[in-house]
Design an enzyme around this catalytic site. Structure first.
Site, PDB file in Angstrom:
ATOM      1  N   PRO A 243      22.653  19.764 -61.815  1.00  0.00           N
ATOM      2  CA  PRO A 243      23.838  19.652 -60.960  1.00  0.00           C
ATOM      3  C   PRO A 243      24.015  20.909 -60.115  1.00  0.00           C
ATOM      4  O   PRO A 243      23.768  22.014 -60.580  1.00  0.00           O
ATOM      5  CB  PRO A 243      24.989  19.519 -61.961  1.00  0.00           C
ATOM      6  CG  PRO A 243      24.504  20.245 -63.183  1.00  0.00           C
ATOM      7  CD  PRO A 243      23.006  20.053 -63.222  1.00  0.00           C
TER       8      PRO A 243
ATOM      9  N   CYS B 133      30.596  29.075 -29.920  1.00  0.00           N
ATOM     10  CA  CYS B 133      30.387  28.381 -28.659  1.00  0.00           C
ATOM     11  C   CYS B 133      29.468  27.187 -28.822  1.00  0.00           C
ATOM     12  O   CYS B 133      28.307  27.208 -28.394  1.00  0.00           O
ATOM     13  CB  CYS B 133      29.857  29.373 -27.630  1.00  0.00           C
ATOM     14  SG  CYS B 133      31.108  30.619 -27.306  1.00  0.00           S
TER      15      CYS B 133
HETATM   16  C1  LIG Z   1      19.783  20.059 -54.145  1.00  0.00           C
HETATM   17  C2  LIG Z   1      19.137  19.618 -55.404  1.00  0.00           C
HETATM   18  C3  LIG Z   1      19.914  19.443 -56.564  1.00  0.00           C
HETATM   19  C4  LIG Z   1      21.405  19.587 -56.586  1.00  0.00           C
HETATM   20  O1  LIG Z   1      22.036  18.564 -55.902  1.00  0.00           O
HETATM   21  P1  LIG Z   1      23.635  18.437 -55.986  1.00  0.00           P
HETATM   22  O2  LIG Z   1      23.918  17.243 -55.183  1.00  0.00           O
HETATM   23  O3  LIG Z   1      24.208  19.669 -55.428  1.00  0.00           O
HETATM   24  O4  LIG Z   1      23.984  18.245 -57.425  1.00  0.00           O
HETATM   25  C5  LIG Z   1      19.250  19.111 -57.717  1.00  0.00           C
HETATM   26  N1  LIG Z   1      17.902  18.947 -57.754  1.00  0.00           N
HETATM   27  C6  LIG Z   1      17.136  19.093 -56.645  1.00  0.00           C
HETATM   28  C7  LIG Z   1      15.678  18.916 -56.755  1.00  0.00           C
HETATM   29  C8  LIG Z   1      17.729  19.432 -55.447  1.00  0.00           C
HETATM   30  O5  LIG Z   1      16.969  19.568 -54.355  1.00  0.00           O
END
Ligand SMILES: *Cc1c(COP(=O)(O)O)cnc(C)c1O
Length: 433
Positions: A287, A355
């Site tokens: 997460p 801008c």
């Molecule tokens: C960005 C990403 C996450 C986290 O995603 P959230 O939507 O912020 O929870 C987890 N795993 C991977 C591989 C990602 O690229």
């Protein structure tokens, strides 16, 4: 006509006195701003801890590791908080790896994702002994084998599955459709496992999936996890043990009160438990947004009100360089006065000073009438806010402050002009390559 936010119907992680947003993690925001200036990113450490706790509680009884997606907010103080709470890291670059290690997250709690890992980055991560690589292409798998073999170590790897599931989110944050650049099809992954014995220095024993971000419905998760679970069962049958399954991130948050209804952590974990029934290995979660988005807010002052021919513009001292999400994804952020003075409602286009017409936080937004100098809050900016900031228009990076029980600590001071231009120099020393 509906109110822009139903403050009284949906509980927010924000302390409110009457209709004011004066206090956050018990810190008096107008007083804080007198000391720190605007624009200012603030993070409630208690809100982050509550999110970690909610997820850990829902996961009780499972062998799990939460690997916080560092890209959501890479501030060292946030990473330190994660480290202290036993949370690991999901990184996508060596820069993020160094930040995570620097903040005290042990290498054995770090996983490495991303389609563009090069040999140097892989070598760096192998060197410090990270937990696992989430491998996104066959070429990367071969590079991992080559680099691990040169270092005489065995790399732990998971294949990132692209389950071809529609995450029902904004196209730019959807990652699990076959047209997206991420992961490989189950057919391709099956071939990797069939040939896995030919990889002397890669232990391919994990599955990974991440279908997108800001997901507010359980259905895409259910669909993706069931596809991964079916594949895991097939692999076990075929004699390929799976020791870790990483379900990625993507849990959505509330950007718009009364409209966005985030999934409860317990329901989300319920879907994982159901899909992976009987699974004995380790469960990884990545997460990002869920842990930090609602813990953050961007404090900004009204510079002026500019009447237009068709619309009224509310010009803020924060801009797209401080918070890109509205211009990048057309994202909604609730915007509220810190102190509600009971003024009548009106409609504004809320813009920054940069801008670009795209430097717009909201169009046709209802807000109590504002005056120059009023303090506003742009809410839920803790994820993909400061971490995506730039110095476009030569605007120095805003300060960041951690809040906790009525006190604050600066976790990034406002960038000085000299820091912003450090590294630049006149074209003086001409050389031939
Ligand atoms: C960005 C990403 C996450 C986290 O995603 P959230 O939507 O912020 O929870 C987890 N795993 C991977 C591989 C990602 O690229």
């Amino acid at each position: 006509m509906s109110a822009p936010m139903d403050r009284n119907t949906t509980p927010a992680p924000l302390s409110k006195t009457n209709s004011d947003f004066r206090l956050f993690d018990e810190v008096d925001l107008p007083l804080l701003v007198e000391r720190m200036g605007t624009p200012l990113h603030v993070y409630s450490s208690n809100t982050i801890r509550q999110r970690i706790y909610a997820l850990h509680s829902a996961l009780q009884g499972l062998d799990t590791l939460i690997c916080y997606a560092v890209k959501a907010n890479a501030n060292l103080a946030i990473l330190q908080l994660m480290a202290k709470a036993g949370v690991g890291a999901d990184i996508v670059s060596v820069g993020e790896l160094r930040r995570a290690l620097n903040a005290g997250i042990p290498a054995e709690r770090i996983v490495f994702s991303g389609v563009g890992k090069n040999a140097d980055e892989i070598a760096g991560a192998l060197n410090v002994g990270i937990l696992r690589f989430n491998v996104e292409s066959h070429d990367e798998l071969l590079t991992l084998q080559r680099v691990a073999s040169a270092q005489e170590v065995v790399a732990s790897a998971a294949v990132r599955i692209n389950p071809d599931v529609d995450a029902q989110t904004h196209a730019k944050i959807s990652t699990g459709k076959s047209e997206n650049k991420f992961g490989v099809s189950i057919d391709e992954a099956r071939r990797w496992f069939t040939a896995r014995k030919s990889l002397s220095h890669v232990q391919l024993d994990g599955l990974h999936v991440h279908i997108g971000s800001q997901i507010l419905s359980l259905d895409p998760f259910r669909c993706a996890f069931e596809r991964v679970a079916a594949f895991w069962r097939e692999l076990e049958q075929a004699g390929h043990p799976i020791r870790s399954i990483d379900v990625g991130g993507g849990l959505g948050v509330c950007y718009r009160e009364g409209v966005d209804h985030p999934i409860d952590a317990a329901d989300y974990v319920g879907v994982i438990r159901h899909a992976l029934a009987g699974y004995q290995g380790r469960l990884l979660l990545e997460p990002g947004r869920y842990l930090v988005a609602e813990a953050g807010m961007l404090l900004t002052r009204v510079v002026r009100i500019k009447p237009g021919v068709e619309r009224q513009f509310l010009v803020l001292d924060a801009a797209m360089n401080d918070l890109q999400r509205p211009s990048l994804y057309d994202a909604w952020h609730d915007i509220v006065p810190v102190i509600d003075q009971g003024r009548p409602m009106t409609t504004y286009d809320i813009v920054g000073p940069v801008c670009e017409s795209g430097d717009t936080f909201a169009r046709g937004r209802e807000l109590p009438e504002c005056e120059a100098g009023d303090l506003l809050l742009i809410r839920a900016t803790g994820a993909y806010g400061a971490s995506m900031a730039s110095t476009y228009n030569s605007r120095p990076l805003a300060a960041e402050v951690m809040l906790q029980n009525g006190r604050y600590a600066v976790v990034r001071r406002r960038q000085h002009f000299e820091e912003m231009i450090a590294g630049e120099q006149p074209a003086r020393n001409w050389e031939t390559p």
